[in-house]
Scaffold this motif. Structure first.
Motif, PDB file in Angstrom:
ATOM      1  N   ASP A   1     -24.865  36.770 -24.450  1.00 56.83           N
ATOM      2  CA  ASP A   1     -23.500  36.088 -23.821  1.00 56.83           C
ATOM      3  C   ASP A   1     -22.545  36.047 -25.078  1.00 56.83           C
ATOM      4  O   ASP A   1     -21.377  36.555 -24.975  1.00 56.83           O
ATOM      5  N   ALA A   2     -23.024  36.043 -26.422  1.00 60.85           N
ATOM      6  CA  ALA A   2     -22.136  36.351 -27.558  1.00 60.85           C
ATOM      7  C   ALA A   2     -21.640  37.934 -27.580  1.00 60.85           C
ATOM      8  O   ALA A   2     -20.414  37.954 -28.025  1.00 60.85           O
ATOM      9  N   LEU A   3     -22.544  38.990 -26.957  1.00 61.62           N
ATOM     10  CA  LEU A   3     -22.031  40.208 -27.242  1.00 61.62           C
ATOM     11  C   LEU A   3     -21.008  40.393 -26.113  1.00 61.62           C
ATOM     12  O   LEU A   3     -19.724  41.222 -26.378  1.00 61.62           O
ATOM     13  N   CYS A   4     -21.172  39.907 -24.935  1.00 61.07           N
ATOM     14  CA  CYS A   4     -20.252  39.929 -23.909  1.00 61.07           C
ATOM     15  C   CYS A   4     -19.063  39.165 -24.425  1.00 61.07           C
ATOM     16  O   CYS A   4     -17.818  39.747 -23.803  1.00 61.07           O
ATOM     17  N   THR A   5     -18.864  38.072 -24.847  1.00 63.08           N
ATOM     18  CA  THR A   5     -17.778  37.330 -25.174  1.00 63.08           C
ATOM     19  C   THR A   5     -16.904  38.159 -26.131  1.00 63.08           C
ATOM     20  O   THR A   5     -15.607  38.372 -26.081  1.00 63.08           O
ATOM     21  N   THR A   6     -17.829  38.625 -27.095  1.00 62.31           N
ATOM     22  CA  THR A   6     -16.991  39.718 -28.056  1.00 62.31           C
ATOM     23  C   THR A   6     -16.368  40.682 -27.634  1.00 62.31           C
ATOM     24  O   THR A   6     -15.342  41.322 -27.452  1.00 62.31           O
ATOM     25  N   GLY A   7     -17.154  41.396 -26.633  1.00 56.97           N
ATOM     26  CA  GLY A   7     -16.801  42.572 -25.980  1.00 56.97           C
ATOM     27  C   GLY A   7     -15.440  42.466 -25.121  1.00 56.97           C
ATOM     28  O   GLY A   7     -14.597  43.410 -25.240  1.00 56.97           O
ATOM     29  N   ALA A   8     -15.591  41.250 -24.564  1.00 54.43           N
ATOM     30  CA  ALA A   8     -14.255  40.933 -24.039  1.00 54.43           C
ATOM     31  C   ALA A   8     -12.959  40.834 -24.526  1.00 54.43           C
ATOM     32  O   ALA A   8     -11.758  41.423 -24.147  1.00 54.43           O
ATOM     33  N   GLU A   9     -13.055  40.390 -25.851  1.00 50.63           N
ATOM     34  CA  GLU A   9     -12.269  40.156 -26.729  1.00 50.63           C
ATOM     35  C   GLU A   9     -11.532  41.439 -27.196  1.00 50.63           C
ATOM     36  O   GLU A   9     -10.464  41.809 -27.379  1.00 50.63           O
ATOM     37  N   VAL A  10     -12.511  42.471 -27.702  1.00 49.87           N
ATOM     38  CA  VAL A  10     -12.308  43.579 -27.940  1.00 49.87           C
ATOM     39  C   VAL A  10     -11.525  44.219 -26.916  1.00 49.87           C
ATOM     40  O   VAL A  10     -10.654  45.078 -27.147  1.00 49.87           O
ATOM     41  N   SER A  11     -11.858  44.514 -25.794  1.00 52.12           N
ATOM     42  CA  SER A  11     -11.249  44.776 -24.725  1.00 52.12           C
ATOM     43  C   SER A  11     -10.060  44.614 -24.512  1.00 52.12           C
ATOM     44  O   SER A  11      -9.162  45.308 -24.267  1.00 52.12           O
ATOM     45  N   ARG A  12      -9.615  43.466 -24.775  1.00 49.80           N
ATOM     46  CA  ARG A  12      -8.287  42.876 -24.526  1.00 49.80           C
ATOM     47  C   ARG A  12      -7.358  43.415 -25.768  1.00 49.80           C
ATOM     48  O   ARG A  12      -6.330  43.767 -25.606  1.00 49.80           O
ATOM     49  N   ILE A  13      -7.942  43.649 -26.929  1.00 47.65           N
ATOM     50  CA  ILE A  13      -7.298  44.273 -27.879  1.00 47.65           C
ATOM     51  C   ILE A  13      -6.837  45.521 -27.775  1.00 47.65           C
ATOM     52  O   ILE A  13      -5.821  45.929 -28.058  1.00 47.65           O
ATOM     53  N   ILE A  14      -7.881  46.281 -27.019  1.00 46.86           N
ATOM     54  CA  ILE A  14      -7.798  47.808 -27.029  1.00 46.86           C
ATOM     55  C   ILE A  14      -6.828  47.904 -25.691  1.00 46.86           C
ATOM     56  O   ILE A  14      -5.918  48.857 -25.790  1.00 46.86           O
ATOM     57  N   ALA A  15      -6.816  47.159 -24.921  1.00 43.30           N
ATOM     58  CA  ALA A  15      -5.811  46.915 -23.658  1.00 43.30           C
ATOM     59  C   ALA A  15      -4.400  47.330 -24.237  1.00 43.30           C
ATOM     60  O   ALA A  15      -3.427  47.818 -23.824  1.00 43.30           O
ATOM     61  N   ARG A  16      -3.899  46.404 -25.192  1.00 45.82           N
ATOM     62  CA  ARG A  16      -2.829  46.367 -25.834  1.00 45.82           C
ATOM     63  C   ARG A  16      -2.279  47.651 -26.636  1.00 45.82           C
ATOM     64  O   ARG A  16      -1.249  47.875 -26.664  1.00 45.82           O
ATOM     65  N   GLY A  17      -3.237  48.459 -26.767  1.00 44.00           N
ATOM     66  CA  GLY A  17      -2.800  49.859 -27.523  1.00 44.00           C
ATOM     67  C   GLY A  17      -2.107  49.578 -28.792  1.00 44.00           C
ATOM     68  O   GLY A  17      -1.895  48.672 -29.507  1.00 44.00           O
ATOM     69  N   PRO A  18      -0.843  50.463 -28.571  1.00 43.84           N
ATOM     70  CA  PRO A  18       0.264  50.479 -29.615  1.00 43.84           C
ATOM     71  C   PRO A  18       0.866  49.219 -29.725  1.00 43.84           C
ATOM     72  O   PRO A  18       1.945  48.991 -30.778  1.00 43.84           O
ATOM     73  N   LEU A  19       0.851  48.320 -28.703  1.00 45.45           N
ATOM     74  CA  LEU A  19       1.708  47.065 -28.656  1.00 45.45           C
ATOM     75  C   LEU A  19       1.302  46.119 -29.832  1.00 45.45           C
ATOM     76  O   LEU A  19       1.767  45.197 -30.197  1.00 45.45           O
ATOM     77  N   GLY A  20      -0.207  46.101 -30.153  1.00 44.15           N
ATOM     78  CA  GLY A  20      -0.759  45.591 -31.370  1.00 44.15           C
ATOM     79  C   GLY A  20      -0.669  46.200 -32.507  1.00 44.15           C
ATOM     80  O   GLY A  20       0.124  47.028 -32.870  1.00 44.15           O
ATOM     81  N   GLN A  21      -1.762  46.092 -33.478  1.00 44.68           N
ATOM     82  CA  GLN A  21      -1.768  46.671 -34.723  1.00 44.68           C
ATOM     83  C   GLN A  21      -2.161  48.150 -34.503  1.00 44.68           C
ATOM     84  O   GLN A  21      -2.605  48.604 -33.444  1.00 44.68           O
ATOM     85  N   ALA A  22      -1.966  48.963 -35.430  1.00 45.70           N
ATOM     86  CA  ALA A  22      -2.253  50.365 -35.279  1.00 45.70           C
ATOM     87  C   ALA A  22      -3.828  50.584 -35.397  1.00 45.70           C
ATOM     88  O   ALA A  22      -4.315  50.778 -36.361  1.00 45.70           O
ATOM     89  N   LEU A  23      -4.410  50.612 -34.226  1.00 43.42           N
ATOM     90  CA  LEU A  23      -6.007  50.592 -34.120  1.00 43.42           C
ATOM     91  C   LEU A  23      -6.421  51.759 -34.783  1.00 43.42           C
ATOM     92  O   LEU A  23      -7.568  51.833 -35.111  1.00 43.42           O
ATOM     93  N   GLY A  24      -6.011  52.875 -34.312  1.00 43.44           N
ATOM     94  CA  GLY A  24      -6.385  54.344 -34.626  1.00 43.44           C
ATOM     95  C   GLY A  24      -6.039  54.721 -36.157  1.00 43.44           C
ATOM     96  O   GLY A  24      -6.444  55.701 -36.705  1.00 43.44           O
ATOM     97  N   ALA A  25      -5.569  53.779 -37.111  1.00 40.08           N
ATOM     98  CA  ALA A  25      -5.043  54.148 -38.608  1.00 40.08           C
ATOM     99  C   ALA A  25      -6.611  54.083 -39.431  1.00 40.08           C
ATOM    100  O   ALA A  25      -7.189  53.361 -39.239  1.00 40.08           O
ATOM    101  N   GLY A  26      -6.452  55.214 -40.159  1.00 41.76           N
ATOM    102  CA  GLY A  26      -7.433  55.151 -41.216  1.00 41.76           C
ATOM    103  C   GLY A  26      -7.338  54.119 -42.251  1.00 41.76           C
ATOM    104  O   GLY A  26      -6.312  53.973 -42.518  1.00 41.76           O
ATOM    105  N   VAL A  27      -8.621  53.493 -42.519  1.00 38.98           N
ATOM    106  CA  VAL A  27      -8.698  52.409 -43.547  1.00 38.98           C
ATOM    107  C   VAL A  27      -9.608  52.577 -44.451  1.00 38.98           C
ATOM    108  O   VAL A  27      -9.925  51.882 -45.268  1.00 38.98           O
TER     109      VAL A  27
END
Length: 313
Positions: free
Chosen positions: A18-44
């Motif tokens: 359940d914890a893995l799925c809860t977190t996965g759903a949150e990650v999915s929402r972040i990915i779905a926003r793509g460039p509208l959010g932070q620069a997810l593909g930026a090297g760090v």
């Protein structure tokens, strides 16, 4: 409401899943926003193994660590962490994860994912993960694509779930996935052809010969560059995947990590009727000696994997 339908999940493992799925759903929402959010593909920076980290690699790692801590997981091993993290004293389980697989595809909207493996916690951190792959009690991946999908096994078949956007919960879509024994597709990074070993080259040339060759049928070539995407395609319609050892320095043992990439995917594939080897030896019979150990990886439809083993023999 739980993040996943509990009907087919062993009760003692449910808090972790359940914890893995809860977190996965949150990650999915972040990915779905793509460039509208932070620069997810930026090297760090780089992880402990020398691979470039993207912003989403680090963010996903932090999110899964926090989620699993809340589920009472004792140990957490991650591609993004040099050493095993101790989360909750006295916890029952140890979770190994690649929090964000396929990060080179973040900016191009291709399926990426999370891979995880679950063991019962042993006496210490390393002993919890450096053990036979056959001792996994569960494994799975979350695929962030057109649908957010979860493939999951507890050793009694491979289940498929879909994140229902209307409920925000993962719902069972297929109780037992079945991987076709034969294949019409194969997957390998052909840019490395000049470095391949003779058995790998022989297998690819056999496929390329098509209906006129010894195989007697045409084969299609596929390569995504995301282990989760490759695995899901093969679980769904058959095929074979190769990430072998080759002649380049640093690739003598392939490139994928045994503990949190190879072992869980092998578990999923074999529970769906496929085979998974390092070219010769079944993955489920192998034991990692180091946390970030690399291992050649061949998996997919049974007939194809057996043929690759033949060529290596």
């Amino acid at each position: 409401m739980p993040a996943i339908d509990p009907a087919h999940i062993p009760a003692k493992l449910f808090p972790v899943i359940d914890a893995l799925c809860t977190t996965g759903a949150e990650v999915s929402r972040i990915i779905a926003r793509g460039p509208l959010g932070q620069a997810l593909g930026a090297g760090v920076g780089e992880n402990s193994d020398g691979d470039q980290q993207k912003a989403l690699d680090v963010l996903a790692d932090e999110m899964f660590e926090a989620g699993l801590r809340g589920a009472g997981v004792r140990y957490y091993a991650s591609e993004e962490q040099e050493e095993v993290l101790s989360l909750v004293e006295g916890g029952t389980y140890a979770v190994a994860a690649d929090p964000l697989d396929g990060s080179s595809n973040i900016d191009v909207n291709v399926t990426i994912g999370t891979i995880f493996s679950i063991f019962e916690a042993a006496g210490d951190a390393n002993a919890s993960f450096l053990r036979p792959a056959s001792e996994q009690v569960a494994a799975g991946y979350i695929a962030y694509g057109p649908q957010c999908l979860l493939a999951l096994t507890f050793g009694d078949g491979t289940q498929l779930y879909v994140l229902d956007p209307e409920t925000g919960s993962f719902a069972l879509a297929e109780a037992k996935m079945s991987l076709p024994e034969a294949a019409k597709e194969f997957s390998i990074n052909s840019s490395n052809r000049r470095h391949w070993t003779p058995p790998v080259l022989a297998y690819v040339e056999e496929n390329e010969a098509g209906a006129e060759g010894a195989k007697g049928r045409n084969m299609n070539f596929r390569w995504v560059g995301s282990l989760v995407a490759e695995t899901h395609r093969i679980l769904t319609r058959g095929g074979t995947f190769l990430y072998p050892s080759d002649a380049r320095p640093g690739y003598e043992s392939g490139r994928l990590r045994m503990v949190y990439e190879v072992a869980p995917m092998a578990f999923l594939v074999e529970q769906a009727g496929g085979l998974a080897t390092d070219g010769t030896t079944p993955i489920m019979a192998l034991t990692a000696e180091k946390l970030h150990e690399r291992r050649p990886f061949v998996f997919g439809s049974r007939q194809e994997v057996e043929r690759i083993t033949e060529l290596h023999g």
